[in-house]
Design an enzyme around this catalytic site. Structure first.
Site, PDB file in Angstrom:
ATOM      1  N   CYS A  14     -19.107  -2.390 -23.855  1.00  3.40           N
ATOM      2  CA  CYS A  14     -18.497  -3.777 -23.480  1.00  3.40           C
ATOM      3  C   CYS A  14     -19.433  -3.599 -21.608  1.00  3.40           C
ATOM      4  O   CYS A  14     -19.486  -2.977 -21.723  1.00  3.40           O
ATOM      5  CB  CYS A  14     -17.289  -3.832 -22.801  1.00  3.40           C
ATOM      6  SG  CYS A  14     -16.567  -5.140 -21.654  1.00  3.40           S
TER       7      CYS A  14
ATOM      8  N   CYS B 107     -15.919  -2.354 -17.383  1.00  5.66           N
ATOM      9  CA  CYS B 107     -16.170  -0.933 -18.412  1.00  5.66           C
ATOM     10  C   CYS B 107     -17.585  -0.484 -17.515  1.00  5.66           C
ATOM     11  O   CYS B 107     -17.877   1.009 -17.925  1.00  5.66           O
ATOM     12  CB  CYS B 107     -16.372  -1.849 -19.513  1.00  5.66           C
ATOM     13  SG  CYS B 107     -14.985  -2.035 -20.531  1.00  5.66           S
TER      14      CYS B 107
ATOM     15  N   CYS C   4     -18.727  -5.515 -19.324  1.00  7.13           N
ATOM     16  CA  CYS C   4     -17.415  -6.178 -17.600  1.00  7.13           C
ATOM     17  C   CYS C   4     -17.940  -5.682 -16.702  1.00  7.13           C
ATOM     18  O   CYS C   4     -18.114  -4.213 -16.748  1.00  7.13           O
ATOM     19  CB  CYS C   4     -16.186  -6.663 -18.575  1.00  7.13           C
ATOM     20  SG  CYS C   4     -15.279  -5.250 -18.443  1.00  7.13           S
TER      21      CYS C   4
ATOM     22  N   HIS D 228     -11.178  -7.226 -18.684  1.00 10.26           N
ATOM     23  CA  HIS D 228     -11.977  -7.210 -19.750  1.00 10.26           C
ATOM     24  C   HIS D 228     -12.049  -7.853 -20.948  1.00 10.26           C
ATOM     25  O   HIS D 228     -12.052  -8.013 -21.913  1.00 10.26           O
ATOM     26  CB  HIS D 228     -11.823  -5.655 -19.833  1.00 10.26           C
ATOM     27  CG  HIS D 228     -12.061  -4.771 -21.322  1.00 10.26           C
ATOM     28  ND1 HIS D 228     -12.919  -4.895 -21.624  1.00 10.26           N
ATOM     29  CD2 HIS D 228     -10.937  -5.248 -22.402  1.00 10.26           C
ATOM     30  CE1 HIS D 228     -12.889  -3.993 -22.981  1.00 10.26           C
ATOM     31  NE2 HIS D 228     -11.619  -4.267 -23.513  1.00 10.26           N
TER      32      HIS D 228
ATOM     33  N   ASP E  85      -1.703 -29.474 -21.539  1.00  9.69           N
ATOM     34  CA  ASP E  85      -0.925 -29.269 -22.635  1.00  9.69           C
ATOM     35  C   ASP E  85      -0.162 -29.813 -21.942  1.00  9.69           C
ATOM     36  O   ASP E  85       0.591 -30.683 -20.941  1.00  9.69           O
ATOM     37  CB  ASP E  85       0.103 -27.248 -22.779  1.00  9.69           C
ATOM     38  CG  ASP E  85       1.092 -28.094 -23.647  1.00  9.69           C
ATOM     39  OD1 ASP E  85       0.966 -26.675 -24.650  1.00  9.69           O
ATOM     40  OD2 ASP E  85       0.840 -29.079 -24.569  1.00  9.69           O
ATOM     41  N   SER E  86       1.419 -31.100 -23.246  1.00 11.76           N
ATOM     42  CA  SER E  86       1.961 -31.988 -22.615  1.00 11.76           C
ATOM     43  C   SER E  86       2.994 -31.512 -22.058  1.00 11.76           C
ATOM     44  O   SER E  86       3.969 -32.722 -21.498  1.00 11.76           O
ATOM     45  CB  SER E  86       1.940 -32.830 -23.967  1.00 11.76           C
ATOM     46  OG  SER E  86       3.187 -32.131 -24.878  1.00 11.76           O
TER      47      SER E  86
ATOM     48  N   GLN F 256       1.328 -32.690 -37.077  1.00  9.88           N
ATOM     49  CA  GLN F 256       3.192 -31.971 -37.225  1.00  9.88           C
ATOM     50  C   GLN F 256       2.957 -32.166 -38.520  1.00  9.88           C
ATOM     51  O   GLN F 256       1.523 -32.066 -39.436  1.00  9.88           O
ATOM     52  CB  GLN F 256       3.842 -31.634 -36.674  1.00  9.88           C
ATOM     53  CG  GLN F 256       3.491 -32.333 -34.864  1.00  9.88           C
ATOM     54  CD  GLN F 256       3.666 -30.617 -34.248  1.00  9.88           C
ATOM     55  OE1 GLN F 256       4.191 -29.584 -35.329  1.00  9.88           O
ATOM     56  NE2 GLN F 256       3.381 -30.611 -33.044  1.00  9.88           N
TER      57      GLN F 256
ATOM     58  N   ASP G 273      -6.431 -21.957 -27.660  1.00 10.12           N
ATOM     59  CA  ASP G 273      -6.066 -21.020 -26.196  1.00 10.12           C
ATOM     60  C   ASP G 273      -5.265 -20.048 -26.830  1.00 10.12           C
ATOM     61  O   ASP G 273      -3.463 -20.129 -27.826  1.00 10.12           O
ATOM     62  CB  ASP G 273      -5.467 -22.183 -25.349  1.00 10.12           C
ATOM     63  CG  ASP G 273      -4.282 -22.471 -25.644  1.00 10.12           C
ATOM     64  OD1 ASP G 273      -4.429 -23.399 -27.057  1.00 10.12           O
ATOM     65  OD2 ASP G 273      -3.194 -21.817 -25.888  1.00 10.12           O
TER      66      ASP G 273
ATOM     67  N   PHE H 260       5.379 -28.008 -25.847  1.00 11.32           N
ATOM     68  CA  PHE H 260       5.678 -27.113 -26.605  1.00 11.32           C
ATOM     69  C   PHE H 260       7.185 -25.652 -25.018  1.00 11.32           C
ATOM     70  O   PHE H 260       8.138 -25.451 -26.054  1.00 11.32           O
ATOM     71  CB  PHE H 260       5.009 -26.871 -26.547  1.00 11.32           C
ATOM     72  CG  PHE H 260       5.138 -24.638 -27.359  1.00 11.32           C
ATOM     73  CD1 PHE H 260       4.919 -23.859 -26.404  1.00 11.32           C
ATOM     74  CD2 PHE H 260       5.134 -24.501 -29.050  1.00 11.32           C
ATOM     75  CE1 PHE H 260       4.850 -22.661 -27.167  1.00 11.32           C
ATOM     76  CE2 PHE H 260       5.144 -24.130 -29.070  1.00 11.32           C
ATOM     77  CZ  PHE H 260       4.752 -22.310 -28.446  1.00 11.32           C
TER      78      PHE H 260
HETATM   79  C1  LIG Z   1       1.500 -19.399 -29.217  1.00  9.28           C
HETATM   80  N1  LIG Z   1       1.937 -20.690 -29.877  1.00  9.28           N
HETATM   81  C2  LIG Z   1       2.551 -21.573 -30.211  1.00  9.28           C
HETATM   82  N2  LIG Z   1       2.491 -23.056 -31.288  1.00  9.28           N
HETATM   83  C3  LIG Z   1       1.843 -24.416 -30.490  1.00  9.28           C
HETATM   84  C4  LIG Z   1       2.129 -25.696 -30.747  1.00  9.28           C
HETATM   85  C5  LIG Z   1       2.190 -26.041 -29.915  1.00  9.28           C
HETATM   86  C6  LIG Z   1       2.569 -27.640 -30.583  1.00  9.28           C
HETATM   87  N3  LIG Z   1       2.367 -28.430 -29.614  1.00  9.28           N
HETATM   88  O1  LIG Z   1       2.521 -28.079 -31.570  1.00  9.28           O
HETATM   89  C7  LIG Z   1       1.656 -26.112 -28.931  1.00  9.28           C
HETATM   90  C8  LIG Z   1       1.344 -24.974 -28.145  1.00  9.28           C
HETATM   91  C9  LIG Z   1       1.557 -24.080 -29.042  1.00  9.28           C
HETATM   92  N4  LIG Z   1       1.419 -22.367 -28.990  1.00  9.28           N
HETATM   93 ZN   LIG Z   2     -14.941  -4.453 -21.104  1.00 11.99          ZN
END
Ligand SMILES: CNc1nc2cc(C(N)=O)ccc2[nH]1
Ligand SMILES: [Zn+2]
Length: 372
Positions: free
Chosen positions: A305, A310, A307, A336, A93-94, A190, A267, A97
């Protein structure tokens, strides 16, 4: 090598796609859930355990690694893959956020964002150029553009100004990269909850013909129904032959709903975070193993499950470990929850392949307790 998606099949009743994401560190079947490894580790898991669980790509956070241990040290180590002994794919991620949600926000200017580190309060600065250079130092396979995740709720005026700055920042990220490295850069759409602004952002971002696109500005406190509505009109604005990544999502229901709307990558910190505080994901809903009801329950979290947890441990034992703050409890619960999600995603991929995704959703939601 460029990051690209190979679409194997488009669902005939929904927007779901079955695909393969080609990256410099392997080919990943999509739709895929990416475990989050914020500080160069998916908490409590070794890379070998992650591989055994079926993980092929993880997320790591630029903001955290920039603050500690610093990207120069990781570059010195030979990059993030070498540093953390992970030979699968890494998406970073950059930092945008986190700067808005973690750092003590000082000020946003056209140049970038000045903030105070949440670690020691020291003044820091991130810009599109710096965030991109940090990700290159980390050697990540997928670089996310430095953007502003527009807060929710936002006025139209704020959302418009914010998306336009995100587009200008994206161009600066692109200019920072060599032609080759540009093949790793994903743009982020966005526009908050405004259809015309999402359209404007998608048009501006997709004009740059990037290898992949994320839908940002969601999972930021809005009702889930609103998130789905935004996806309904935003995802079709993105090119079909590129990967679509929904950031920060999610829970099992949101994963299924996102796949139905054409999302390939997800993610979320939730599954690993709730595991560490004693909540397990199961096909019947969430199980809070630390609750008294599990005290004398010698059955596994989920008998269906496959795993390690479990197959070898009871709810009573897991409850004991969690209440005793034993590290093994954190590990077994994480194993799990991650296996649950990789199994969920492979069941979703099978349902797409066999043209039965809507039926799979109905059955899952009924068993999970979402449809009374
Ligand atoms: C947990 N919710 C979440 N919304 C997000 C939006 C962004 C984003 N760059 O708009 C990044 C990470 C994010 N994590
Ligand atoms: Zn499990």
């Amino acid at each position: 090598m460029a990051v690209r998606i190979e679409i194997l099949k488009e669902d005939n009743r929904t927007r779901a796609r079955l695909g393969k994401l080609h990256t410099p560190h392997g080919v990943i079947e999509t739709p895929v859930f990416m475990p989050v490894g914020t500080q160069a580790t998916v908490k409590t898991m070794t890379p070998e355990e992650l591989k055994d669980l079926g993980a092929g790509i993880i997320l790591s956070n630029t903001y955290h690694l920039f603050l500690r241990p610093g990207h120069e040290l990781i570059r010195e180590a030979g990059g993030l893959h070498a540093f953390m002994h992970w030979d699968g794919a890494i998406l970073t991620d950059s930092g945008g956020f986190q700067v808005f949600s973690l750092g003590d926000l000082r000020k946003i200017t056209e140049e970038g964002v000045e903030f105070r580190s949440h670690l020691d309060g020291s003044k820091k600065f991130l810009s599109p150029e710096i965030a991109t250079q940090v990700q290159m130092a980390l050697g990540s396979d997928i670089v996310m553009a430095f953007d502003e995740c527009t807060p929710y709720p936002a006025t139209r005026e704020y959302a418009k100004a914010s998306l336009e700055r995100t587009t200008r920042w994206l161009k600066r990220c692109q200019e920072t990269l060599t032609t080759t490295d540009r093949q790793a850069l994903f743009g982020i759409v966005q526009g908050s909850m405004y259809e015309d602004l999402r359209k404007q952002s998608a048009a501006e971002i997709t004009e740059l013909d990037l290898p992949g696109y994320a839908v940002g500005g969601l999972s930021v406190g809005e009702p889930k129904e609103l998130m789905y509505e935004v996806l309904d009109y935003t995802v079709p604005m993105l090119p079909k032959d590129k990967p679509r990544y929904l950031m920060g999502v999610g829970s099992p229901d949101a994963l299924i709903e996102g796949v139905m709307r054409g999302i390939d990558m997800f993610d979320c910190v939730l599954p690993t975070r709730i595991a560490r505080n004693g909540t397990a994901l199961t096909r019947y809903g969430k199980l809070v193993v630390r609750n008294a009801e599990s005290a004398h329950d010698f059955s596994p979290i989920d008998p269906t499950c496959d795993c390690y947890t479990c197959k070898n441990y009871s709810r009573a034992y897991l409850r004991h470990l969690i209440k005793a703050d034993e590290i093994l409890g954190l590990r077994l619960m994480t194993i799990h929850n991650l296996r649950f999600l990789t199994n969920l995603m492979s069941e979703i991929r099978a349902a797409i392949k066999e043209n039965r995704l809507p039926e799979y959703r109905e059955k899952f939601f009924y068993e999970y307790g979402y449809l009374k």
